[in-house]
Design an enzyme around this catalytic site. Structure first.
Site, PDB file in Angstrom:
ATOM      1  N   THR A 123      33.410  46.698 -28.716  1.00 37.97           N
ATOM      2  CA  THR A 123      31.352  46.640 -28.923  1.00 37.97           C
ATOM      3  C   THR A 123      31.095  48.061 -28.338  1.00 37.97           C
ATOM      4  O   THR A 123      30.661  48.977 -27.543  1.00 37.97           O
ATOM      5  CB  THR A 123      31.732  46.117 -27.251  1.00 37.97           C
ATOM      6  OG1 THR A 123      32.479  44.696 -27.566  1.00 37.97           O
ATOM      7  CG2 THR A 123      30.269  44.666 -27.651  1.00 37.97           C
TER       8      THR A 123
ATOM      9  N   ARG B  42      37.167  33.711 -35.043  1.00 34.08           N
ATOM     10  CA  ARG B  42      37.131  33.986 -33.748  1.00 34.08           C
ATOM     11  C   ARG B  42      35.688  34.574 -33.321  1.00 34.08           C
ATOM     12  O   ARG B  42      35.346  35.735 -33.365  1.00 34.08           O
ATOM     13  CB  ARG B  42      38.322  34.541 -32.997  1.00 34.08           C
ATOM     14  CG  ARG B  42      38.625  35.390 -31.785  1.00 34.08           C
ATOM     15  CD  ARG B  42      37.856  36.496 -31.286  1.00 34.08           C
ATOM     16  NE  ARG B  42      37.885  37.611 -30.047  1.00 34.08           N
ATOM     17  CZ  ARG B  42      37.963  38.720 -29.672  1.00 34.08           C
ATOM     18  NH1 ARG B  42      36.579  38.692 -30.409  1.00 34.08           N
ATOM     19  NH2 ARG B  42      37.686  38.504 -28.461  1.00 34.08           N
ATOM     20  N   VAL B  43      35.307  34.490 -31.743  1.00 33.47           N
ATOM     21  CA  VAL B  43      34.203  34.563 -30.990  1.00 33.47           C
ATOM     22  C   VAL B  43      34.572  35.214 -29.659  1.00 33.47           C
ATOM     23  O   VAL B  43      35.336  34.687 -29.141  1.00 33.47           O
ATOM     24  CB  VAL B  43      33.225  33.855 -30.914  1.00 33.47           C
ATOM     25  CG1 VAL B  43      31.956  34.651 -30.252  1.00 33.47           C
ATOM     26  CG2 VAL B  43      32.648  33.295 -32.593  1.00 33.47           C
ATOM     27  N   GLY B  44      34.089  36.491 -29.833  1.00 36.11           N
ATOM     28  CA  GLY B  44      34.312  37.185 -27.728  1.00 36.11           C
ATOM     29  C   GLY B  44      33.236  36.661 -26.960  1.00 36.11           C
ATOM     30  O   GLY B  44      32.494  36.132 -26.909  1.00 36.11           O
ATOM     31  N   ASP B  45      33.193  37.810 -26.232  1.00 28.86           N
ATOM     32  CA  ASP B  45      32.154  37.634 -25.410  1.00 28.86           C
ATOM     33  C   ASP B  45      30.701  38.438 -25.730  1.00 28.86           C
ATOM     34  O   ASP B  45      29.686  38.040 -25.553  1.00 28.86           O
ATOM     35  CB  ASP B  45      32.319  38.707 -23.788  1.00 28.86           C
ATOM     36  CG  ASP B  45      32.771  39.777 -24.072  1.00 28.86           C
ATOM     37  OD1 ASP B  45      33.864  40.504 -24.864  1.00 28.86           O
ATOM     38  OD2 ASP B  45      32.116  40.770 -23.767  1.00 28.86           O
TER      39      ASP B  45
ATOM     40  N   GLY C 107      37.705  40.140 -24.799  1.00 31.90           N
ATOM     41  CA  GLY C 107      36.510  39.076 -25.178  1.00 31.90           C
ATOM     42  C   GLY C 107      36.637  37.432 -24.651  1.00 31.90           C
ATOM     43  O   GLY C 107      36.140  37.043 -23.116  1.00 31.90           O
TER      44      GLY C 107
HETATM   45  N1  GLY Z   1      34.457  42.478 -26.102  1.00 30.21           N
HETATM   46  C1  GLY Z   1      34.395  42.357 -27.733  1.00 30.21           C
HETATM   47  C2  GLY Z   1      35.350  40.910 -27.596  1.00 30.21           C
HETATM   48  O1  GLY Z   1      36.384  40.948 -27.153  1.00 30.21           O
HETATM   49  O2  GLY Z   1      34.759  40.735 -29.655  1.00 30.21           O
END
Ligand code: GLY
Length: 299
Positions: free
Chosen positions: A168, A196-199, A222
């Protein structure tokens, strides 16, 4: 109030030949954001501007030059938050948007907090933002990596991003009025499942801002960061006057201890002090405060 800005270009195992590119991207982002912060603008303006610089830099995993998902598409996540009214805006799994942080900002200014996928792109259109083509976001280096990694996908570790995965980009700022803002933008994990979505866009997980305490922006795995709500956890560690550097270190230790997670974070406290910590081999960062003679850039 002492104004401060800290940015990072992602916590991961940055290959030696990319270190300089990461440092100079952070330096350019800091310079852009600092100029805005120094001209009495709101912290949100500085954070958005700094992140746009990093999104436009093909060396970093955000905007142009992002990693590709399992289907060879670029799907982007971004979030932005301010600590006065706890206003936030986020987008996830968006394609064909050059600067997702600015789209997140448009969401913040709307009645919504989070819009995803093609509907976020439609929202961008109604907000006056132009679409770009996939080809404008894909860089040759990531396309080559995607082809190579796709072949090795079956044997890839679930432990996190591959050695060429990037992460990120993020920024945290406090302005002269004491307003704190935080933002993140990312292409996520290489070869990620579509959707898919991360943090990064998730309030509390990837980012948090509260003018009475401070702000934090996270980077790294994430799936681990989400489970320990890392940004809010880090900001809460500032309660009772704990130094911001200690809060950052404790939060990253907790990430490792609780869920064996790898990553990092950057922070400011309500007095304009900055902190950062990471447990990955590297994280490029840059920061500037009014009480510093010059910017600090490191990795
Ligand atoms: N930290 C970014 C992600 O895991 O998408």
């Amino acid at each position: 109030m002492k104004a401060s800005l800290i940015v990072h270009g992602g916590a991961w195992d940055i290959p030696p030949d990319l270190i300089e590119a990461h440092k100079s991207a952070c330096q350019a982002a800091l310079l852009e954001g600092w100029e805005i912060l120094s001209s009495e603008c709101h912290a949100l303006e500085a954070v958005e501007a700094a992140i746009r610089v990093m999104e436009d830099d093909p060396a970093l995993n955000a905007g142009t030059g992002s990693v590709l998902n399992a289907e060879g598409q670029i799907e982007l996540d971004a979030g932005i938050m301010e600590g006065g009214g706890l206003e936030a805006g986020a987008v996830a799994a968006v394609q064909n948007i050059r600067n997702p942080i600015s789209l997140a900002r448009k969401v913040l200014e709307s009645e919504y907090v989070f819009i995803v996928g093609e509907d976020a792109v439609l929202f961008a259109g109604t907000a006056g933002m132009e679409r770009c083509s996939r080809e404008e976001l894909v860089v040759e280096k990531e396309l080559r990596l995607w082809r190579a990694q796709r072949g090795a996908a079956a044997s890839r570790s679930q432990e996190g991003h591959g050695p060429t995965g990037g992460d990120t980009v993020g920024a945290v700022a406090i302005d002269h009025r004491g307003d704190i803002a935080v933002g993140n933008s990312t292409g996520g994990r290489p070869l990620k499942h579509p959707g898919r979505v991360g943090d990064s866009p998730l309030v509390g997980c990837g980012l948090y801002a509260d003018n009475t305490l401070g702000g934090a922006a996270c980077t790294g795995q994430g799936e681990a960061i989400i489970r320990v709500v890392l940004a809010k956890t880090a900001v809460d560690l500032l309660k009772r006057g704990r130094p911001v550097r200690e809060a950052a270190t404790l939060a990253v230790q907790l990430l490792r201890k609780k869920v064996n997670g790898r990553g990092g974070l950057i922070m400011v406290d309500r007095n304009g002090n900055v902190g950062y910590s990471f447990n990955t081999p590297a994280m490029a960062y840059a920061y500037m405060s009014e009480d510093q003679d010059e910017a600090v850039i490191g990795v």
